[in-house]
Write an enzyme that holds these catalytic residues in place. Structure first.
Site, PDB file in Angstrom:
ATOM      1  N   ARG A 122       6.367  -1.034   6.250  1.00 43.31           N
ATOM      2  CA  ARG A 122       4.976  -0.754   6.601  1.00 43.31           C
ATOM      3  C   ARG A 122       4.191  -2.033   6.303  1.00 43.31           C
ATOM      4  NH1 ARG A 122       2.656   2.912   2.596  1.00 43.31           N
ATOM      5  NH2 ARG A 122       3.461   4.644   3.818  1.00 43.31           N
ATOM      6  N   ASP A 168       5.726   3.041  -1.157  1.00 42.15           N
ATOM      7  CA  ASP A 168       4.395   2.424  -1.092  1.00 42.15           C
ATOM      8  C   ASP A 168       4.417   1.131  -1.899  1.00 42.15           C
ATOM      9  OD1 ASP A 168       3.193   4.447   0.386  1.00 42.15           O
ATOM     10  OD2 ASP A 168       2.301   5.447  -1.348  1.00 42.15           O
TER      11      ASP A 168
HETATM   12  C1  LIG Z   1      -0.761   4.658   6.546  1.00 41.91           C
HETATM   13  C2  LIG Z   1      -1.333   3.733   5.516  1.00 41.91           C
HETATM   14  C3  LIG Z   1      -0.588   3.443   4.375  1.00 41.91           C
HETATM   15  C4  LIG Z   1      -1.086   2.556   3.425  1.00 41.91           C
HETATM   16  N1  LIG Z   1      -0.311   2.231   2.349  1.00 41.91           N
HETATM   17  C5  LIG Z   1      -0.732   1.293   1.494  1.00 41.91           C
HETATM   18  C6  LIG Z   1       0.108   0.819   0.452  1.00 41.91           C
HETATM   19  O1  LIG Z   1       1.262   1.247   0.315  1.00 41.91           O
HETATM   20  N2  LIG Z   1      -0.384  -0.123  -0.390  1.00 41.91           N
HETATM   21  C7  LIG Z   1      -1.642  -0.646  -0.238  1.00 41.91           C
HETATM   22  O2  LIG Z   1      -2.021  -1.527  -1.024  1.00 41.91           O
HETATM   23  N3  LIG Z   1      -2.456  -0.210   0.730  1.00 41.91           N
HETATM   24  C8  LIG Z   1      -2.042   0.732   1.593  1.00 41.91           C
HETATM   25  N4  LIG Z   1      -2.857   1.150   2.602  1.00 41.91           N
HETATM   26  C9  LIG Z   1      -4.273   0.723   2.611  1.00 41.91           C
HETATM   27  C10 LIG Z   1      -4.454  -0.577   3.367  1.00 41.91           C
HETATM   28  O3  LIG Z   1      -3.839  -1.617   2.627  1.00 41.91           O
HETATM   29  C11 LIG Z   1      -5.944  -0.924   3.576  1.00 41.91           C
HETATM   30  O4  LIG Z   1      -6.564  -1.119   2.368  1.00 41.91           O
HETATM   31  C12 LIG Z   1      -6.702   0.128   4.335  1.00 41.91           C
HETATM   32  O5  LIG Z   1      -5.942   0.649   5.371  1.00 41.91           O
HETATM   33  C13 LIG Z   1      -7.977  -0.490   4.957  1.00 41.91           C
HETATM   34  O6  LIG Z   1      -7.628  -1.578   5.745  1.00 41.91           O
HETATM   35  P1  LIG Z   1      -7.713  -1.581   7.332  1.00 41.91           P
HETATM   36  O7  LIG Z   1      -6.518  -2.314   7.849  1.00 41.91           O
HETATM   37  O8  LIG Z   1      -7.899  -0.236   7.864  1.00 41.91           O
HETATM   38  O9  LIG Z   1      -8.942  -2.546   7.635  1.00 41.91           O
HETATM   39  P2  LIG Z   1     -10.420  -2.552   7.065  1.00 41.91           P
HETATM   40  O10 LIG Z   1     -11.067  -3.746   7.688  1.00 41.91           O
HETATM   41  O11 LIG Z   1     -10.447  -2.454   5.582  1.00 41.91           O
HETATM   42  O12 LIG Z   1     -11.014  -1.218   7.649  1.00 41.91           O
HETATM   43  C14 LIG Z   1     -11.334  -1.063   9.013  1.00 41.91           C
HETATM   44  C15 LIG Z   1     -12.259   0.138   9.130  1.00 41.91           C
HETATM   45  O13 LIG Z   1     -11.519   1.331   8.888  1.00 41.91           O
HETATM   46  C16 LIG Z   1     -12.293   2.258   8.125  1.00 41.91           C
HETATM   47  N5  LIG Z   1     -11.567   2.580   6.872  1.00 41.91           N
HETATM   48  C17 LIG Z   1     -10.593   1.852   6.295  1.00 41.91           C
HETATM   49  N6  LIG Z   1     -10.100   2.480   5.193  1.00 41.91           N
HETATM   50  C18 LIG Z   1     -10.824   3.631   5.065  1.00 41.91           C
HETATM   51  C19 LIG Z   1     -10.804   4.722   4.128  1.00 41.91           C
HETATM   52  N7  LIG Z   1      -9.947   4.762   3.094  1.00 41.91           N
HETATM   53  N8  LIG Z   1     -11.688   5.740   4.320  1.00 41.91           N
HETATM   54  C20 LIG Z   1     -12.565   5.732   5.375  1.00 41.91           C
HETATM   55  N9  LIG Z   1     -12.612   4.719   6.307  1.00 41.91           N
HETATM   56  C21 LIG Z   1     -11.773   3.697   6.151  1.00 41.91           C
HETATM   57  C22 LIG Z   1     -13.642   1.622   7.861  1.00 41.91           C
HETATM   58  O14 LIG Z   1     -14.525   2.067   8.864  1.00 41.91           O
HETATM   59  C23 LIG Z   1     -13.385   0.148   8.067  1.00 41.91           C
HETATM   60  O15 LIG Z   1     -14.507  -0.541   8.497  1.00 41.91           O
HETATM   61  C24 LIG Z   1      -2.375   1.986   3.597  1.00 41.91           C
HETATM   62  C25 LIG Z   1      -3.107   2.253   4.755  1.00 41.91           C
HETATM   63  C26 LIG Z   1      -2.602   3.105   5.712  1.00 41.91           C
HETATM   64  C27 LIG Z   1      -3.386   3.341   6.955  1.00 41.91           C
END
Ligand SMILES: Cc1cc2nc3c(=O)[nH]c(=O)nc-3n(C[C@H](O)[C@H](O)[C@H](O)COP(=O)(O)OP(=O)(O)OC[C@H]3O[C@@H](n4cnc5c(N)ncnc54)[C@H](O)[C@@H]3O)c2cc1C
Length: 225
Positions: free
Chosen positions: A101, A51
């Site tokens: 990722r 991560d």
């Molecule tokens: C498989 C996976 C691994 C990840 N690993 C890392 C990592 O190693 N380091 C890191 O900094 N970040 C990590 N993240 C988090 C990522 O960086 C984002 O902060 C997070 O995924 C929200 O961004 P988004 O692309 O979904 O877009 P956004 O525009 O933030 O979200 C789109 C929509 O998705 C929904 N949503 C998003 N997140 C959530 C949540 N947690 N709970 C409920 N609804 C939500 C909301 O409805 C939002 O409007 C990871 C995410 C995923 C999916």
């Protein structure tokens, strides 16, 4: 955990945060622990994803990854589209033929380090994804943002990539309808599942890292189908 995944025949790899293995205390110690884990995973035909955490540990994290990658092919890293450094990192990762990722980034970072605008971050995500896929890197496309999923599908189609060259990734419990849509379209999709006994401490830490998550959770709980 690797043994349990293996003996139960689960199609699951393992993601690790290096600060949980002492990265902030002793980088060499952390590397040695990772070496042991990635080596064990290799013997079992499994894969370890590192991560990416906040900007203060990015260099150390990538250093440990680079050293492991010199020896192992079953280890991947993660990068964040909101970081200003990301396109430089993409260049380094392309040279290593890394397995990455790509996510937006969850930690609250200062503006001098991270892009802040939603559109800017999405454009940087799409550019990084295009460069990585074009350069032959395997990418875990980690997002729930419908527009980025559309962008990803467009790039995949443009390059004529088959489904073994990338996968989508989503967090457990987030937008399951979109998850089913992606899966039904024929893409591979991996679910990130936090695992362990200390789920409450983990959840509180994630909330402290980014209070926005509380809003998402509340919205999801109130969503009327
Ligand atoms: C498989 C996976 C691994 C990840 N690993 C890392 C990592 O190693 N380091 C890191 O900094 N970040 C990590 N993240 C988090 C990522 O960086 C984002 O902060 C997070 O995924 C929200 O961004 P988004 O692309 O979904 O877009 P956004 O525009 O933030 O979200 C789109 C929509 O998705 C929904 N949503 C998003 N997140 C959530 C949540 N947690 N709970 C409920 N609804 C939500 C909301 O409805 C939002 O409007 C990871 C995410 C995923 C999916």
């Amino acid at each position: 955990m690797l043994e349990a995944i293996h003996s139960n025949g689960l199609e699951s790899n393992v993601s690790i945060k290096l600060t949980m293995l002492g990265l902030l205390i002793d980088e060499e110690f952390c590397f040695q622990r990772m070496h042991e884990i990635v080596g064990d995973a290799k013997k079992r035909g499994n894969f370890i994803r590192i991560d990416i955490e906040d900007s203060s540990v990015a260099d150390k994290t990538f250093r440990v990854y680079r050293r492991l990658r010199e020896e192992f092919d079953n280890v991947g890293a993660a990068i964040q589209a909101y970081m200003r450094r990301t396109q430089d990192d993409v260049g380094d990762f392309l040279a290593m033929n890394a397995n990455l990722r790509l996510c937006k980034g969850i930690y609250v970072e200062p503006r001098r380090i991270a892009w802040k605008g939603h559109h800017t971050i999405n454009a940087n995500f799409a550019l990084a994804l295009r460069r990585l896929l074009e350069g032959g890197c395997y990418v875990g496309i980690a997002t729930h943002d419908e527009h980025l999923i559309w962008e990803a599908e467009r790039i995949v189609r443009e390059f004529g990539l088959d489904r073994t060259k990338y996968e989508f990734q989503m967090l457990l419990g987030v937008d399951e309808e979109l998850r089913d849509i992606i899966h039904a379209a024929g893409h591979r999709l991996r679910i990130y599942v936090p695992f362990g006994k200390h789920w409450y401490a983990y959840s509180m830490r994630r909330l402290r890292e980014n209070p926005k998550i509380a809003g998402y959770a509340a919205k999801a709980a109130l969503r009327i189908k």
